[in-house]
Design an enzyme around this catalytic site. Structure first.
Site, PDB file in Angstrom:
ATOM      1  N   GLU A  41       0.817  -1.209   0.000  1.00 43.80           N
ATOM      2  CA  GLU A  41       0.000   0.000   0.000  1.00 43.80           C
ATOM      3  C   GLU A  41       0.854   1.263   0.000  1.00 43.80           C
ATOM      4  O   GLU A  41       0.512   2.246  -0.667  1.00 43.80           O
ATOM      5  CB  GLU A  41      -0.946   0.002   1.203  1.00 43.80           C
ATOM      6  CG  GLU A  41      -2.071  -1.015   1.117  1.00 43.80           C
ATOM      7  CD  GLU A  41      -2.977  -0.803  -0.084  1.00 43.80           C
ATOM      8  OE1 GLU A  41      -3.090   0.344  -0.560  1.00 43.80           O
ATOM      9  OE2 GLU A  41      -3.572  -1.781  -0.560  1.00 43.80           O
ATOM     10  N   THR A  47       2.621   5.261  -7.013  1.00 52.46           N
ATOM     11  CA  THR A  47       3.275   4.452  -8.043  1.00 52.46           C
ATOM     12  C   THR A  47       2.261   3.556  -8.738  1.00 52.46           C
ATOM     13  O   THR A  47       1.396   2.971  -8.091  1.00 52.46           O
ATOM     14  CB  THR A  47       4.372   3.571  -7.407  1.00 52.46           C
ATOM     15  OG1 THR A  47       5.245   4.386  -6.617  1.00 52.46           O
ATOM     16  CG2 THR A  47       5.195   2.864  -8.473  1.00 52.46           C
ATOM     17  N   LEU A  84      11.635   5.094  -6.773  1.00 51.36           N
ATOM     18  CA  LEU A  84      10.197   5.180  -6.505  1.00 51.36           C
ATOM     19  C   LEU A  84       9.747   6.607  -6.206  1.00 51.36           C
ATOM     20  O   LEU A  84       8.577   6.926  -6.302  1.00 51.36           O
ATOM     21  CB  LEU A  84       9.811   4.278  -5.316  1.00 51.36           C
ATOM     22  CG  LEU A  84       9.527   2.817  -5.652  1.00 51.36           C
ATOM     23  CD1 LEU A  84       9.336   2.016  -4.374  1.00 51.36           C
ATOM     24  CD2 LEU A  84       8.292   2.692  -6.533  1.00 51.36           C
ATOM     25  N   TYR A 124      -6.460   6.120   4.953  1.00 52.66           N
ATOM     26  CA  TYR A 124      -6.623   5.154   3.864  1.00 52.66           C
ATOM     27  C   TYR A 124      -5.797   3.889   4.100  1.00 52.66           C
ATOM     28  O   TYR A 124      -6.317   2.765   3.990  1.00 52.66           O
ATOM     29  CB  TYR A 124      -6.220   5.782   2.524  1.00 52.66           C
ATOM     30  CG  TYR A 124      -5.910   4.738   1.499  1.00 52.66           C
ATOM     31  CD1 TYR A 124      -6.928   4.031   0.869  1.00 52.66           C
ATOM     32  CD2 TYR A 124      -4.587   4.401   1.191  1.00 52.66           C
ATOM     33  CE1 TYR A 124      -6.652   3.030  -0.042  1.00 52.66           C
ATOM     34  CE2 TYR A 124      -4.297   3.404   0.285  1.00 52.66           C
ATOM     35  CZ  TYR A 124      -5.333   2.718  -0.323  1.00 52.66           C
ATOM     36  OH  TYR A 124      -5.058   1.717  -1.205  1.00 52.66           O
ATOM     37  N   ASP A 142      -9.332   5.942  -1.774  1.00 56.96           N
ATOM     38  CA  ASP A 142      -8.139   6.457  -2.438  1.00 56.96           C
ATOM     39  C   ASP A 142      -8.572   7.199  -3.703  1.00 56.96           C
ATOM     40  O   ASP A 142      -9.769   7.440  -3.915  1.00 56.96           O
ATOM     41  CB  ASP A 142      -7.164   5.316  -2.764  1.00 56.96           C
ATOM     42  CG  ASP A 142      -7.701   4.360  -3.838  1.00 56.96           C
ATOM     43  OD1 ASP A 142      -8.907   4.449  -4.174  1.00 56.96           O
ATOM     44  OD2 ASP A 142      -6.914   3.534  -4.332  1.00 56.96           O
TER      45      ASP A 142
END
Length: 360
Positions: A41, A47, A84, A124, A142
């Site tokens: 997550e 990403t 990332l 979230y 989300d």
């Protein structure tokens, strides 16, 4: 209203049926291990799945448990995260792993409040971990969920306001299948990621088309609504790849700024883009090379544009050779050029190093 209730029932049935036929087979879907769910997550926050999958497999192979992550050095964690972006995510993972060791004996707590108390875990992510690992009845909201709900129910409340976030959280919770929250949350997230995509969704083959307010009213491209756009500011970086023989210089970004704790070449940031002839007249450049008049400019690269979410970096790289490192460079880390790959760097630095390696 009756209309909304009918829409909710329709939504509930068709999203689950769609998911049974279209679910993506992903490694974090086939586990109830909260640690692996957590890592996935956090990676997927900023990403795409296609890119995140490779990082997830590599990261969890090196750090398969909370303990292995907690006991690692931060530099190594950052190196495995390299590429990332949004590096505060990796730092927060590391801090939270150590917190899990200290407060919970290396295991994930089972209460939403305790999970939420961990560094870097918001509403979230806590809902995702708790629903996927233990089937606790928390609805995830989300970007995908915002988009699906706003379009299907025609909600114009901006998603980036407190009022909007509260409204969508309540709507998502009212739709949640409390007997199967894990299945339902995965279904609506996948539906948004695969079917109800941001640009040009394939509405003709959407099972919710007949009940979708946005489709009926021709407002697909207008929803969801955002109150304000992020102001993107330009920054101008001049990197000095200074080397002496087989040695080169690095510094570590420590300020609370982008790429905190990542490594880079000596940097001179300027108010505007500068050519080499202007840069050498800058005070910071003069101070740096005051005892090294014999420096040699080996190569200069064209300006490179690097786009972040709230910044555009215009970067220039200069390769400079010195006969020796004078004391003025003592604040920098002196390393072997062959060891550069061992240090965690930004995507921008990685781009330059790749270019450099191709030229060698």
């Amino acid at each position: 209203s009756v209309h909304l209730k009918l829409s909710m029932d329709f939504f509930f049935f068709f999203v689950l049926r769609w998911y049974e036929e279209n679910r993506r087979d992903l490694p974090w879907r086939n586990t109830t291990d909260p640690y692996l769910i957590w890592i996935s997550e956090i990676i997927l926050q900023q990403t795409r799945v296609a890119q995140g999958l490779e990082y997830f497999l590599r990261f969890t192979a090196r750090f398969p448990t909370i303990r292995s992550l907690a006991e690692a050095e931060e530099d190594e964690v950052m190196k495995y995260w390299q590429g990332l972006g949004y590096y505060s995510r990796a730092r927060n993972l590391h801090v939270a792993a150590r917190d899990l060791m200290d407060r919970f004996g290396g295991s994930f707590p089972r209460s939403y409040e305790d999970v939420r108390s961990l560094k870097g875990i918001g509403v979230y992510t806590a809902a995702a971990i708790c629903s996927f690992a233990w089937r606790l009845p928390y609805a995830v909201v989300d970007g995908n969920v915002y988009r699906v709900l706003s379009r299907v129910f025609g909600v114009e409340t901006p998603i980036d306001t407190h009022e909007g976030q509260k409204y969508f959280a309540e709507l998502a919770s009212s739709l949640l299948d409390r007997g199967r929250p894990d299945l339902y949350n995965q279904a609506i997230m996948d539906f948004g990621a695969v079917q109800c995509v941001p640009k040009s969704p394939n509405c003709l083959f959407c099972p919710l088309r007949d009940k979708c307010v946005a489709y009926r009213e021709g407002r697909i491209e207008q929803l969801p609504v955002k109150a304000g756009k992020t102001v993107v500011k330009p920054r101008y970086f001049n990197y000095l790849h200074i080397h002496c023989g087989e040695k080169c210089l690095l510094s570590r970004r420590s300020a609370k700024d982008i790429w905190q704790n990542l490594y880079e070449f000596p940097l001179i940031e300027t108010e505007q883009d500068m050519e080499w002839e202007e840069l050498v007249k800058e005070k910071r450049f003069i101070d740096l090379f005051q005892h090294s008049p014999d420096f040699k400019l080996c190569k200069q690269y064209p300006v490179f544009k690097h786009v972040l979410s709230h910044r555009i970096i215009f970067a220039r790289f200069y390769e400079i050779e010195l006969p020796e490192f004078t004391p003025v460079f003592s604040s920098y880390l002196e390393i072997s050029s062959s060891d550069l790959e061992s240090y965690a760097v930004s995507r921008l630095m990685a781009w330059y190093l790749e270019k450099l390696n191709k030229e060698i």
